[in-house]
Motif scaffolding. Structure first.
Motif, PDB file in Angstrom:
ATOM      1  N   GLN A   1      -1.285  15.814  -0.829  1.00 16.19           N
ATOM      2  CA  GLN A   1      -2.048  14.935   0.065  1.00 16.19           C
ATOM      3  C   GLN A   1      -1.678  13.468  -0.180  1.00 16.19           C
ATOM      4  OE1 GLN A   1      -3.912  15.831   2.767  1.00 16.19           O
ATOM      5  NE2 GLN A   1      -3.876  13.631   3.183  1.00 16.19           N
ATOM      6  N   GLY A   2      -1.370  13.131  -1.421  1.00 12.64           N
ATOM      7  CA  GLY A   2      -0.923  11.769  -1.741  1.00 12.64           C
ATOM      8  C   GLY A   2       0.360  11.466  -0.974  1.00 12.64           C
ATOM      9  N   LYS A   3       1.265  12.434  -0.913  1.00 10.25           N
ATOM     10  CA  LYS A   3       2.532  12.259  -0.185  1.00 10.25           C
ATOM     11  C   LYS A   3       2.238  12.091   1.309  1.00 10.25           C
ATOM     12  CE  LYS A   3       7.137  13.329   0.582  1.00 10.25           C
ATOM     13  NZ  LYS A   3       7.195  12.797   1.903  1.00 10.25           N
TER      14      LYS A   3
ATOM     15  N   TYR B   1       4.195   5.861  -5.016  1.00 12.52           N
ATOM     16  CA  TYR B   1       4.433   5.922  -6.466  1.00 12.52           C
ATOM     17  C   TYR B   1       3.503   6.963  -7.115  1.00 12.52           C
ATOM     18  CZ  TYR B   1       4.243   4.546 -11.402  1.00 12.52           C
ATOM     19  OH  TYR B   1       4.249   4.560 -12.783  1.00 12.52           O
ATOM     20  N   TRP B   2       2.201   6.871  -6.778  1.00 20.11           N
ATOM     21  CA  TRP B   2       1.245   7.791  -7.405  1.00 20.11           C
ATOM     22  C   TRP B   2       1.419   9.219  -6.904  1.00 20.11           C
ATOM     23  CZ3 TRP B   2      -0.552   7.128 -11.863  1.00 20.11           C
ATOM     24  CH2 TRP B   2      -0.785   5.851 -12.337  1.00 20.11           C
ATOM     25  N   ALA B   3       1.864   9.373  -5.641  1.00 22.07           N
ATOM     26  CA  ALA B   3       2.124  10.724  -5.124  1.00 22.07           C
ATOM     27  C   ALA B   3       3.248  11.364  -5.933  1.00 22.07           C
ATOM     28  CB  ALA B   3       2.493  10.654  -3.646  1.00 22.07           C
ATOM     29  N   GLN B   4       4.265  10.538  -6.287  1.00 25.07           N
ATOM     30  CA  GLN B   4       5.385  11.077  -7.076  1.00 25.07           C
ATOM     31  C   GLN B   4       4.935  11.400  -8.497  1.00 25.07           C
ATOM     32  OE1 GLN B   4       9.028   8.820  -6.852  1.00 25.07           O
ATOM     33  NE2 GLN B   4       8.652   8.351  -4.707  1.00 25.07           N
TER      34      GLN B   4
ATOM     35  N   ILE C   1       0.843  -1.205   0.000  1.00 22.77           N
ATOM     36  CA  ILE C   1       0.000   0.000   0.000  1.00 22.77           C
ATOM     37  C   ILE C   1       0.877   1.253   0.000  1.00 22.77           C
ATOM     38  CG2 ILE C   1      -1.694   1.346   1.364  1.00 22.77           C
ATOM     39  CD1 ILE C   1      -2.910  -1.157   0.116  1.00 22.77           C
ATOM     40  N   TRP C   2       1.925   1.218   0.826  1.00 20.62           N
ATOM     41  CA  TRP C   2       2.810   2.385   0.880  1.00 20.62           C
ATOM     42  C   TRP C   2       3.474   2.618  -0.477  1.00 20.62           C
ATOM     43  CZ3 TRP C   2       8.340   2.028   0.738  1.00 20.62           C
ATOM     44  CH2 TRP C   2       8.927   3.290   0.699  1.00 20.62           C
ATOM     45  N   LYS C   3       3.986   1.534  -1.091  1.00 18.91           N
ATOM     46  CA  LYS C   3       4.689   1.692  -2.375  1.00 18.91           C
ATOM     47  C   LYS C   3       3.755   2.258  -3.440  1.00 18.91           C
ATOM     48  CE  LYS C   3       8.414  -1.626  -1.974  1.00 18.91           C
ATOM     49  NZ  LYS C   3       8.748  -3.017  -2.066  1.00 18.91           N
ATOM     50  N   VAL C   4       2.530   1.749  -3.484  1.00 19.89           N
ATOM     51  CA  VAL C   4       1.581   2.211  -4.505  1.00 19.89           C
ATOM     52  C   VAL C   4       1.209   3.680  -4.243  1.00 19.89           C
ATOM     53  CG1 VAL C   4      -0.752   1.879  -5.444  1.00 19.89           C
ATOM     54  CG2 VAL C   4       0.662  -0.112  -4.921  1.00 19.89           C
ATOM     55  N   THR C   5       0.934   4.004  -2.966  1.00 19.65           N
ATOM     56  CA  THR C   5       0.543   5.379  -2.612  1.00 19.65           C
ATOM     57  C   THR C   5       1.676   6.344  -2.928  1.00 19.65           C
ATOM     58  OG1 THR C   5      -0.773   4.437  -0.827  1.00 19.65           O
ATOM     59  CG2 THR C   5      -0.437   6.804  -0.747  1.00 19.65           C
TER      60      THR C   5
END
Ligand SMILES: NC(=O)c1ccc[n+]([C@@H]2O[C@H](COP(=O)([O-])OP(=O)(O)OC[C@H]3O[C@@H](n4cnc5c(N)ncnc54)[C@H](O)[C@@H]3O)[C@@H](O)[C@H]2O)c1
Length: 300
Positions: A257-259, A248-251, A242-246
């Motif tokens: 807020q994604g970060k 990745y998309w924040a970047q 979950i952290w990696k996906v979140t």
């Protein structure tokens, strides 16, 4: 195309165990390959538990459950693992370079007819296809939690052949799953595209301290009449994923807020609380609070 009889599972973690078990319970020979001997030992123990839970839930018959584990072999020797596989299901960590190098090695070992599939959550198959040596026989075949559902996504890349799609469809039915076919590549499968939005909203509510993790889950469970809410689901998927996906998309989107959502999940990951697999995440396992009738007391 040859009917699939032997399946090679590459990566014996959360998903490799489930996919491997499902294939074995449906009468296929399964070889589990992992670089870690310890992971293979754990996988066998967990697969037996998966079998018991699925039998108790009526998802496999007692006869199938009894025979399943006898069909599973394990190895850390890739050449041995790949030599007679009809289909590869890859579930190594979500790293495009790692997946590419795994498929390049497999291409040198596996027979010509072997179909290559990746269980990637967030990558698209064309990011890996060029490294497989057989792009026409390569497709994303993405499983959900086989203990609770039989939905599987098939996502081809532009170079996937129609014969491969047909053979993979047939394989999906062989292992008693139901294929949802994406007509084109995109980042995210059908259910996941919707689920990502739900997780993002739940994490935003929690990380901004608008509502507690438990109340966010109660709201979802109480209205949607589900046995688990978004945070319980994230624990089951694994908080590192979950952290990696979140993150990745924040970047990709550069959304602040994604970060913040990624950082919120990272505090759990850094503490070693990865969800169900470490018995601690947003909830404590094996008996998370949301299993208790008290959790939803007063909610009709
Ligand atoms: N966890 C989920 O709910 C879920 C659902 C669908 C798809 N996926 C995807 O499935 C893949 C695996 O996720 P997971 O949660 O099972 O991961 P995991 O961390 O539980 O397991 C990964 C396994 O791969 C092994 N591994 C690492 N490098 C390897 C290599 N070079 N060769 C063979 N094995 C290697 C590790 O030892 C580990 O046992 C990821 O791409 C993920 O995005 C995960």
């Amino acid at each position: 195309m040859k009917k699939v009889e032997r399946v090679l599972i590459v990566g014996a973690g959360t998903m490799g165990q489930q996919i491997g078990y499902q294939c074995a319970a449906c009468g296929l020979d399964v070889i589990l390959y992992d670089t870690s001997e310890g992971a293979l030992g754990k996988a066998l123990t967990t697969m037996k538990k998966i079998g018991k839970a699925m039998e108790a839930g009526g998802r496999v018959s007692p006869e199938a459950a009894e025979k399943a584990m006898a069909r599973v072999r394990t190895t850390t020797d890739l050449a041995e693992a790949g030599k007679d596989a009809d289909l590869v299901s890859e579930s190594v960590p979500e790293d495009p370079k790692l997946k590419a190098s795994v498929f390049a090695s497999l291409n040198a070992i596996c027979p010509e007819h072997t179909l290559f599939t990746t269980n990637t959550s967030t990558l698209v198959p064309s990011m890996i296809a060029g490294h497989t040596g057989r792009p026409d026989r390569f497709v994303a075949l993405h499983f959900h939690d086989v203990r609770i559902t039989n939905i599987v996504d098939i996502m081809p890349h532009p170079g996937t052949s129609e014969e491969t799609l047909e053979a993979v469809r047939e394989f999906v039915f062989q292992i008693e799953q139901y294929p949802i076919e994406l007509k084109k590549e995109q980042n995210g499968y059908v259910f996941n595209t919707m689920l990502t939005q739900l997780f993002g909203s739940a994490l935003t509510l929690a990380s901004r301290e608008v509502a507690s993790v438990e109340d966010i889950d109660r709201a979802w469970m109480g209205i949607m009449k589900t046995a688990v809410g978004p945070f319980g689901m994230m624990d089951s998927i694994g908080l590192e994923t979950i952290w990696k996906v979140t993150d990745y998309w924040a970047q990709v989107t550069k959304a602040p807020q994604g970060k913040r959502n990624g950082d919120f999940v990272k505090t759990y990951v850094d503490a070693g609380h990865l969800g169900v697999k470490t018995q601690k995440g947003f909830y404590n396992y094996p008996d998370p609070a949301f299993f208790s009738p008290d959790f939803m007391k007063g909610i009709k």
